[in-house]
Design a protein around this motif. Structure first.
Motif, PDB file in Angstrom:
ATOM      1  N   THR A   1      36.351  34.076  36.133  1.00 45.14           N
ATOM      2  CA  THR A   1      36.868  32.909  35.408  1.00 45.14           C
ATOM      3  C   THR A   1      38.302  32.614  35.825  1.00 45.14           C
ATOM      4  OG1 THR A   1      35.458  33.433  33.514  1.00 45.14           O
ATOM      5  CG2 THR A   1      37.313  31.947  33.117  1.00 45.14           C
ATOM      6  N   GLU A   2      38.579  31.354  36.083  1.00 45.50           N
ATOM      7  CA  GLU A   2      39.930  30.923  36.465  1.00 45.50           C
ATOM      8  C   GLU A   2      40.961  31.384  35.435  1.00 45.50           C
ATOM      9  OE1 GLU A   2      42.441  26.794  37.363  1.00 45.50           O
ATOM     10  OE2 GLU A   2      40.299  26.716  36.927  1.00 45.50           O
ATOM     11  N   GLY A   3      42.062  31.974  35.944  1.00 49.75           N
ATOM     12  CA  GLY A   3      43.145  32.405  35.073  1.00 49.75           C
ATOM     13  C   GLY A   3      43.040  33.838  34.617  1.00 49.75           C
ATOM     14  N   ASN A   4      41.875  34.472  34.775  1.00 49.24           N
ATOM     15  CA  ASN A   4      41.735  35.881  34.396  1.00 49.24           C
ATOM     16  C   ASN A   4      42.427  36.769  35.429  1.00 49.24           C
ATOM     17  OD1 ASN A   4      40.319  35.263  32.124  1.00 49.24           O
ATOM     18  ND2 ASN A   4      38.375  36.133  32.787  1.00 49.24           N
TER      19      ASN A   4
ATOM     20  N   LYS B   1      36.628  24.027  39.836  1.00 50.63           N
ATOM     21  CA  LYS B   1      37.781  23.805  38.966  1.00 50.63           C
ATOM     22  C   LYS B   1      37.340  22.866  37.850  1.00 50.63           C
ATOM     23  CE  LYS B   1      41.773  24.584  40.167  1.00 50.63           C
ATOM     24  NZ  LYS B   1      42.754  25.654  39.902  1.00 50.63           N
TER      25      LYS B   1
ATOM     26  N   LEU C   1      45.904  36.245  39.638  1.00 53.58           N
ATOM     27  CA  LEU C   1      45.001  35.575  38.710  1.00 53.58           C
ATOM     28  C   LEU C   1      43.953  34.826  39.530  1.00 53.58           C
ATOM     29  CD1 LEU C   1      47.640  33.996  36.271  1.00 53.58           C
ATOM     30  CD2 LEU C   1      46.351  36.115  35.912  1.00 53.58           C
ATOM     31  N   TRP C   2      42.723  34.827  39.059  1.00 53.41           N
ATOM     32  CA  TRP C   2      41.679  34.095  39.780  1.00 53.41           C
ATOM     33  C   TRP C   2      42.033  32.617  39.811  1.00 53.41           C
ATOM     34  CZ3 TRP C   2      38.258  36.331  42.788  1.00 53.41           C
ATOM     35  CH2 TRP C   2      37.896  37.656  42.555  1.00 53.41           C
TER      36      TRP C   2
ATOM     37  N   THR D   1      37.090  29.179  38.962  1.00 56.30           N
ATOM     38  CA  THR D   1      35.928  29.836  38.360  1.00 56.30           C
ATOM     39  C   THR D   1      34.810  29.913  39.391  1.00 56.30           C
ATOM     40  OG1 THR D   1      36.489  29.084  36.136  1.00 56.30           O
ATOM     41  CG2 THR D   1      34.194  29.662  36.528  1.00 56.30           C
TER      42      THR D   1
END
Length: 230
Positions: free
Chosen positions: A45-48, A65, A96-97, A100
Motif C-alpha cells: 500500500t502506498e505510504g506504508n 496511484k 515508503l512504498w 499501491t
C-alpha cells in the motif's frame, strides 16, 4: 517449497550467474516466505513503510496511484521474474512504498528483507557481489526504460503517444507482435489520454495500415510509418 518456481528463478536477472542450488539453499536459511495473492488483492500500500523488496514468482500486478476521489491511474506493470521495491532500498529517499501494488491475476510473491538485499546480513557461500551487480543492472535498465517511456510525451497527439509506445515495445522485444499486459482502460491511464479517444485513434491507425489488433494483441504492420508518427 521453491521447486515450482525454478523456471522463473533461472530466468531472473537477480540471480544470474548464481547456481540455482545456492539460491534455493540461501532462501531456506534466510527463512524467506512466499505469499499468495488472489486477483485484485493489494500486495503493498502506498505510504506504508518499505522494509523489504518483493520478487514476483508468478502472476502479474500493477502499481497504481489513487486520487482522493477514488480514481486510479496505472503507473507500472510488474510481471513474473521482476523485482520491485529495490530502487528505494538503495536510495536516500524516505523508505515508503511510492504506489499501491494490486494483483491483476493470482500471484505468488517472495519477500526479501532489506538487510539481506543491502548485504547487512550475509551467507558465506552466496556471492553477494554478483547479486549487487545484478540488482544495479536491474535499476539501470529500469531507469533507461523510464526515459524511453517519457519519450511518449514528447508529442501531444494521441496517435503520437500510441506510436511512440508501440515502437519502444517493438525495439525492446524485437517483435512486431506486441502483447499488452493491460486492458484499454489501463493503457489509456498510462498514456494520460481519454479511453474513447484511444480506441478511436487505434481504429484510425488500423485503417491507415499502421497496425492491426485483436483485444490486447497489437500487430505492427508498418514499422517505419509508426516510427515517423511517434
Amino acid at each position: 517449497m521453491y521447486e515450482k518456481y525454478h523456471s522463473v528463478l533461472r530466468k531472473s536477472g537477480l540471480f544470474r550467474g548464481i547456481p540455482l542450488a545456492l539460491v534455493e539453499r540461501a532462501m531456506q536459511e534466510m527463512e524467506l516466505f512466499i505469499t499468495a495473492y488472489r486477483k485484485r488483492d493489494i500486495i503493498v500500500t502506498e505510504g506504508n513503510p518499505l522494509a523489504q523488496c518483493g520478487f514476483m514468482l508468478s502472476g502479474e500486478a500493477a502499481y497504481v496511484k489513487y486520487t482522493a476521489s477514488g480514481d486510479r491511474t496505472l503507473v507500472e506493470h510488474i510481471g513474473a521474474g521482476r523485482l520491485f521495491g529495490e530502487v528505494l532500498l538503495f536510495s536516500t529517499a524516505p523508505k515508503l512504498w511510492p504506489a499501491t501494488l494490486v494483483a491483476r491475476t493470482d500471484c505468488a510473491v517472495l519477500f526479501i528483507p532489506a538487510e539481506w538485499m543491502l548485504g547487512q546480513k550475509t551467507l558465506p557461500y552466496l556471492p553477494y557481489h554478483q547479486m549487487m551487480a545484478n540488482t544495479l543492472e536491474a535499476i539501470c535498465d529500469r531507469t533507461v526504460s523510464l526515459f524511453d517511456f517519457l519519450g511518449c510525451f514528447k508529442t501531444r497527439t494521441i496517435r503520437g503517444k500510441i506510436s511512440s509506445y508501440l515502437y519502444q515495445q517493438y525495439l525492446a522485444g524485437k517483435s512486431t507482435v506486441i502483447e499488452l499486459p493491460f486492458d484499454r482502460d489501463e493503457w489509456a491511464d498510462l498514456l494520460f489520454v481519454p479511453r474513447p479517444s484511444l480506441s478511436r485513434e487505434l481504429s484510425n491507425m488500423k485503417k491507415d495500415g499502421l497496425i492491426d489488433y485483436y483485444k490486447s494483441s497489437i500487430h505492427i504492420l508498418n514499422i517505419r510509418g509508426l516510427q515517423l508518427q511517434g
